[in-house]
Scaffold this active site. Structure first.
Site, PDB file in Angstrom:
ATOM      1  CB  CYS A  34      -0.832   0.013   1.168  1.00 39.46           C
ATOM      2  SG  CYS A  34      -1.838   1.304   1.626  1.00 39.46           S
ATOM      3  CB  CYS A  74      -2.978   4.045  -5.472  1.00 38.87           C
ATOM      4  SG  CYS A  74      -4.296   3.298  -4.309  1.00 38.87           S
TER       5      CYS A  74
HETATM    6  N1  DGL Z   1      -3.938   0.679  -1.990  1.00 35.29           N
HETATM    7  C1  DGL Z   1      -3.427   1.908  -1.456  1.00 35.29           C
HETATM    8  C2  DGL Z   1      -2.331   2.710  -1.688  1.00 35.29           C
HETATM    9  O1  DGL Z   1      -1.514   2.015  -2.354  1.00 35.29           O
HETATM   10  C3  DGL Z   1      -4.505   2.771  -0.559  1.00 35.29           C
HETATM   11  C4  DGL Z   1      -5.717   3.217  -1.141  1.00 35.29           C
HETATM   12  C5  DGL Z   1      -6.563   3.768   0.204  1.00 35.29           C
HETATM   13  O2  DGL Z   1      -6.909   3.151   1.103  1.00 35.29           O
HETATM   14  O3  DGL Z   1      -6.982   5.088   0.061  1.00 35.29           O
HETATM   15  O4  DGL Z   1      -2.041   3.659  -1.429  1.00 35.29           O
END
Ligand code: DGL
Length: 259
Positions: A74, A185
Site C-alpha cells: 500500500c 496506488c
Molecule cells: N492501496 C492503497 C495505496 O496503495 C490505498 C488506497 C486507500 O486506501 O486509500 O495507496
C-alpha cells in the site's frame, strides 16, 4: 525465520493483490498470507497516526502467522508507517511501495509526467524525496484519485461509470502534456486496462509491482530466506471487511484462495 515461512502482505483493501500477483508470479514457490483491511478502507485521507496504528496491528498479525518478510502493499501505508515499522521491528525485513516516478521521468519525451495516487502518498517523505532526486527537469503533475480506490473495492473494473471516472482524472493530465502516467496506488493496476484505453497513443502507463517483486526476491536471497524450489506454495487470504465480497474479488482475479 525459516525459508519455508510465508511472505506477509497487507493493504487497506484488495489493492495490494496487484503486488501479491507480481510477487507470486516471480516466486511461485513462496507461501503467502495476505491481509486486506477493507473494513478501514480507504486509508488515503486518514491521519498518519491512525494509519500507523492500523499498520502496526497488521504487522503483529502477520508475524504471529509466522511471516518471514512483510510487504507493505500500500503506497499510503508505506508513506505513513514504513519507517515506524522498521524502527519497531528491526529484525524483520519490510518491503514498501515507491511510486515509479524515476522510470517515468527517465523515459518521458515531453518532460511532463502524471502521478495518480492518494493524498496520503503525496504528503509522504518518500514521494517528495523521489521527485526531488529523480525528476529534476521534469514537471510532475499530481492527481488524487480516491474514487479509483472505491471502484476497485467494489470490483467495478470495466463499467461505463468506471471509464467516465478514469477519463475525468486522466484527460487533464494528458491535456497538460503528460506522456507517462504513474500508478502510485496499489489499487490502480486493476484499472490499468481502462487507463490504457483512455491514454492510448498519448501516454504510457507505469506501475511498480514487478520492481517490488524483484526487491522481495533480492531481500529474501540476501538473507538466505528464499523458499526451496521443491516447496508447494500455500496461500492464505484474510479480510477485516466483507468476506463474501473479498472472495468474489479473488474469484474475479482467478486467484485460487485457501484459508
Ligand atoms: N492501496 C492503497 C495505496 O496503495 C490505498 C488506497 C486507500 O486506501 O486509500 O495507496
Amino acid at each position: 525465520m525459516n525459508t519455508a515461512d510465508p511472505i506477509g502482505f497487507f493493504d487497506s483493501g484488495v489493492g495490494g493483490l496487484s503486488v501479491w500477483c507480481a510477487v507470486t508470479r516471480l516466486l511461485p514457490h513462496e507461501s503467502t498470507v495476505y491481509f486486506s483491511d477493507s473494513a478501514n478502507c480507504p486509508y488515503g485521507d486518514k491521519p498518519v497516526e491512525r494509519i500507523r496504528d492500523l499498520s502496526r496491528g497488521h504487522v503483529r498479525r502477520l508475524l504471529e502467522a509466522g511471516c518471514k518478510l512483510v510487504v507493505v502493499a500500500c503506497n499510503t501505508a508505506t508513506a505513513a508507517a514504513v519507517d515506524a515499522l522498521r524502527a519497531e521491528w528491526p529484525e524483520v525485513p519490510f518491503v514498501g511501495m515507491e511510486p515509479a516516478v524515476k522510470p517515468a521521468a527517465l523515459r518521458s519525451q515531453s518532460h511532463v509526467v502524471g502521478v495518480l495516487a492518494t493524498e496520503g502518498t503525496f504528503h509522504g517523505r518518500l514521494y517528495r524525496e523521489t521527485c526531488a532526486r529523480c525528476a529534476k527537469g521534469t514537471t510532475v503533475l499530481m492527481c488524487v484519485a480516491d474514487d479509483f480506490v472505491r471502484l476497485v473495492e467494489r470490483g467495478d473494473l470495466d463499467s461505463s461509470a468506471a471509464e467516465r471516472a478514469v477519463r475525468a482524472r486522466v484527460e487533464p493530465l494528458l491535456a497538460a502534456g503528460a506522456d507517462h502516467l504513474v500508478l502510485g496506488c496499489t489499487h490502480f493496476p486493476f484499472l490499468k486496462p481502462l487507463i490504457e484505453k483512455v491514454a492510448a497513443g498519448r501516454a504510457a502507463v507505469i506501475e511498480p509491482s514487478e520492481a517490488v517483486a524483484r526487491q522481495v526476491k533480492r531481500v529474501l536471497s540476501a538473507r538466505g530466506l528464499l523458499a526451496p524450489v521443491t516447496q508447494a506454495a500455500e496461500h492464505v487470504f484474510e479480510t477485516s471487511g466483507d468476506e463474501k465480497r473479498f472472495r468474489s474479488f479473488l474469484a474475479q482475479l482467478k486467484i485460487p484462495s485457501c484459508g
